[in-house]
Design an enzyme around this catalytic site. Structure first.
Site, mmCIF file in Angstrom:
data_model
loop_
_atom_site.group_PDB
_atom_site.id
_atom_site.type_symbol
_atom_site.label_atom_id
_atom_site.label_comp_id
_atom_site.label_asym_id
_atom_site.label_seq_id
_atom_site.Cartn_x
_atom_site.Cartn_y
_atom_site.Cartn_z
ATOM 1 N N CYS A 10 12.176 -7.780 -43.917
ATOM 2 C CA CYS A 10 11.010 -7.134 -43.327
ATOM 3 C C CYS A 10 11.394 -6.648 -41.939
ATOM 4 O O CYS A 10 11.618 -7.443 -41.031
ATOM 5 C CB CYS A 10 9.859 -8.123 -43.246
ATOM 6 N N HIS B 160 8.844 -16.586 -36.089
ATOM 7 C CA HIS B 160 9.214 -16.118 -37.416
ATOM 8 C C HIS B 160 8.227 -16.668 -38.428
ATOM 9 O O HIS B 160 7.823 -17.829 -38.335
ATOM 10 C CB HIS B 160 10.620 -16.639 -37.724
ATOM 11 N N ASN C 46 11.210 -19.249 -33.170
ATOM 12 C CA ASN C 46 11.544 -17.844 -32.962
ATOM 13 C C ASN C 46 10.488 -16.887 -33.477
ATOM 14 O O ASN C 46 10.797 -15.777 -33.922
ATOM 15 C CB ASN C 46 12.894 -17.500 -33.580
#
Lengths: 366, 366
Positions: A311, A276, A274
């Site tokens: 974040c 990430h 994803n």
């Protein structure tokens, strides 16, 4: 020395920096970020595809592990090679790993990132092996009903001895309650040959609603699911010699940081499922602002990462470091122990993402 | 979109970029760099300590493997877990690996870097298990007498299917002669469950004097040592359908590159033994200049890395990419296959370090 750390031609196609949403994060047990669906530095978009389903909560899984409904998964012949095993009445999960040539650092020993990766892998396989994780990534039923996930708030790793290429390590992990509304996951790393404990780690987790992003108490129904399966064994307890890993970490500022490293940018190869950034990667960015002589002459013997907030923007990061002894910033004076304080923050609005504290021991004395 | 890729405050303590010397390189089978003993961008020095001894030549080791003096090393009970085994009359070395959660990328499959890491590990363990590598890193006796090492000139990997987290792969490797003065190392990666070949790779090596850095013919004494142990089996042969991996890779320039990514800087965490950037890391830098939509929508099905010269300076790098179909640079048009050409060069003097060529297949069609 001030030199431009990095420059860009006008033609570079910028990529956004992605931080995963816990419920969209498969492989990081430590993720607290939020997946950025839009924009990005370069104005590029990327779908967080396949993310909404297969919702994740790695330590949602952890909490799962010993639900009374747990059934061992069917194992094939390779599972003894792939996975670990339960010990101590299924309260502890144990897995062996070989330290690979590509997992060691300049000093020929396993890096801190490697250790954190192995902790993550053990935690994931713990859940995989428990039989509770339907697709490998589920929370408990009661958590799923309530859209609850676990997010990590803090992890502390203490390393007595770093392994070398070819060494076999054996990792134990278990989970326990932590206060009224938290969970703790602990790990022990042993040298397989000597059987000695060479590292230990503890982590704290809280419950969050994956949609509202608000913290949640642990609902009674969830507590009833998981409580019987907790093991109340604290591998890192605070004492005089070894202060609690939970004590507050000072927030560094431009005024108090001795070293600031700006322009840190996730690479594509830092991304996991994803798009990430795996939170283990923060270790690498923290080290980027540590003086070179410290990296060369000292072992990192302890690090605490304190995840402060999600974040929410894709953007550049800054790494700030202050060593406890400024004398050590001058080259080649390796003696005794050092402490350091760190901050990873967003570069544009200076919002803090991770605070960290570390301890270092001179390699010659190690 | 042009935005500054990276900025630096005035206070950052710059670290030099180190590229290892083959004879000082332990863990990279692909290293051709030279260890920088001085300077560095920030004017910092670092010793290449412990490097001169334990000289390395990873595929010096490879050539070693089947010297007539080879004796199996004594194995302890963990060795079956740590290492692989010889098959086909000790001509092929075979090892199993589990794909870990931290070795998969955004598309949930093992990354190309992971595959190259596993190839490296298998090659190293091949030598470790052969009984010839005195300290684990030696060349043949005849090579050592002549200060000769092997350096990689090219590697090609072709991937039919990327493994997922938890998959077990089985890697076979062997070495052979390549022309008059070269060595070839090939690998097969099989899915352990299906037994199907999912990837294959080949690499070429030449002999170099580790002091003069000049290429060398293979001395007759060395040839006699290694030749009886070669296996003449070419896993990637050129044909019409599959052109030779040895065909020339075009050199990209500022005029021909579609995308240029500057300011690429090795992180401390990219360093391996002896503060050397593992050559596997070049993959990551190559991907940095590949358009995001290609990374997201395509699988890398083949990559050839052509190591052009030793990197003699610690410095910033640039990554250049040209896709074969510029239409693919616009988002979301995934169809058919793509080709790409790449160059990693030094930023200041534009000296080329690695040329690469890659092939991509649309994930939906994969």
């Amino acid at each position: 020395m001030a030199t431009p750390a990095s420059q860009s031609t006008g033609r570079i196609t910028q990529r956004p920096c992605f931080f995963g949403n816990p419920e969209k994060t498969k492989s990081s047990i430590l993720s607290v970020g939020r997946c950025n669906n839009g924009g990005g530095r370069g104005g590029r978009n990327i779908r967080c595809a396949n993310a909404v389903n297969g919702a994740v909560k790695i330590n949602g899984k952890a909490a799962n592990v010993r639900s009374s409904a747990a059934q061992p998964v069917t194992v094939d012949s390779d599972d003894t090679f792939r996975l670990g095993k339960f010990v101590e009445g299924r309260l502890v999960y144990r897995q062996r790993f070989v330290i690979r040539s590509y997992e060691i650092g300049p000093d020929r020993t396993a890096t801190m990132e490697t250790l954190m990766n192995l902790l993550q892998e053990t935690a994931l396989n713990h859940v995989m092996s428990s039989g509770l994780a339907g697709d490998g990534f589920g929370a408990t039923r009661q958590m799923s009903l309530r859209k609850l996930i676990w997010v990590v708030t803090r992890i502390n790793i203490q390393v007595d001895k770093y392994s070398q290429w070819g060494d076999v390590v054996e990792i134990d992990t278990w989970v326990a309650s932590s206060g009224k509304n938290g969970m703790r996951r602990d790990w022990i790393i042993r040298d397989r040959r000597t059987k000695k404990m060479i590292a230990r780690a503890t982590s704290n987790w809280v419950m969050m609603n994956r949609e509202t992003r608000k913290l949640s108490k642990i609902p009674e129904e969830v507590r009833e699911e998981v409580l019987p399966f907790y093991l109340d064994r604290n591998i890192i307890a605070g004492d005089n010699h070894n202060p609690s890993p939970n004590r507050r970490i000072e927030k560094l500022t431009d005024a108090t940081a001795e070293s600031v490293r700006s322009g840190l940018e996730p690479r594509w190869s830092d991304m996991d499922v994803n798009q990430h950034v795996n939170n283990v990667k923060y270790i690498g960015w923290i080290l980027e602002s540590v003086p070179l002589n410290v990296l060369v002459e000292y072992h990192l013997t302890s690090i605490t990462l304190d995840y402060r907030r999600e974040c929410r923007q894709s953007q550049l990061l800054e790494s700030l470091t202050t060593m406890s002894s400024t004398g050590m910033l001058s080259p080649s004076l390796c003696s005794g122990d050092l402490q350091s304080t760190h901050l990873i923050r967003q570069q544009d609005d200076k919002a803090e993402i991770v605070r960290a504290r570390a301890e270092w021991r001179c390699k010659e004395h190690h």
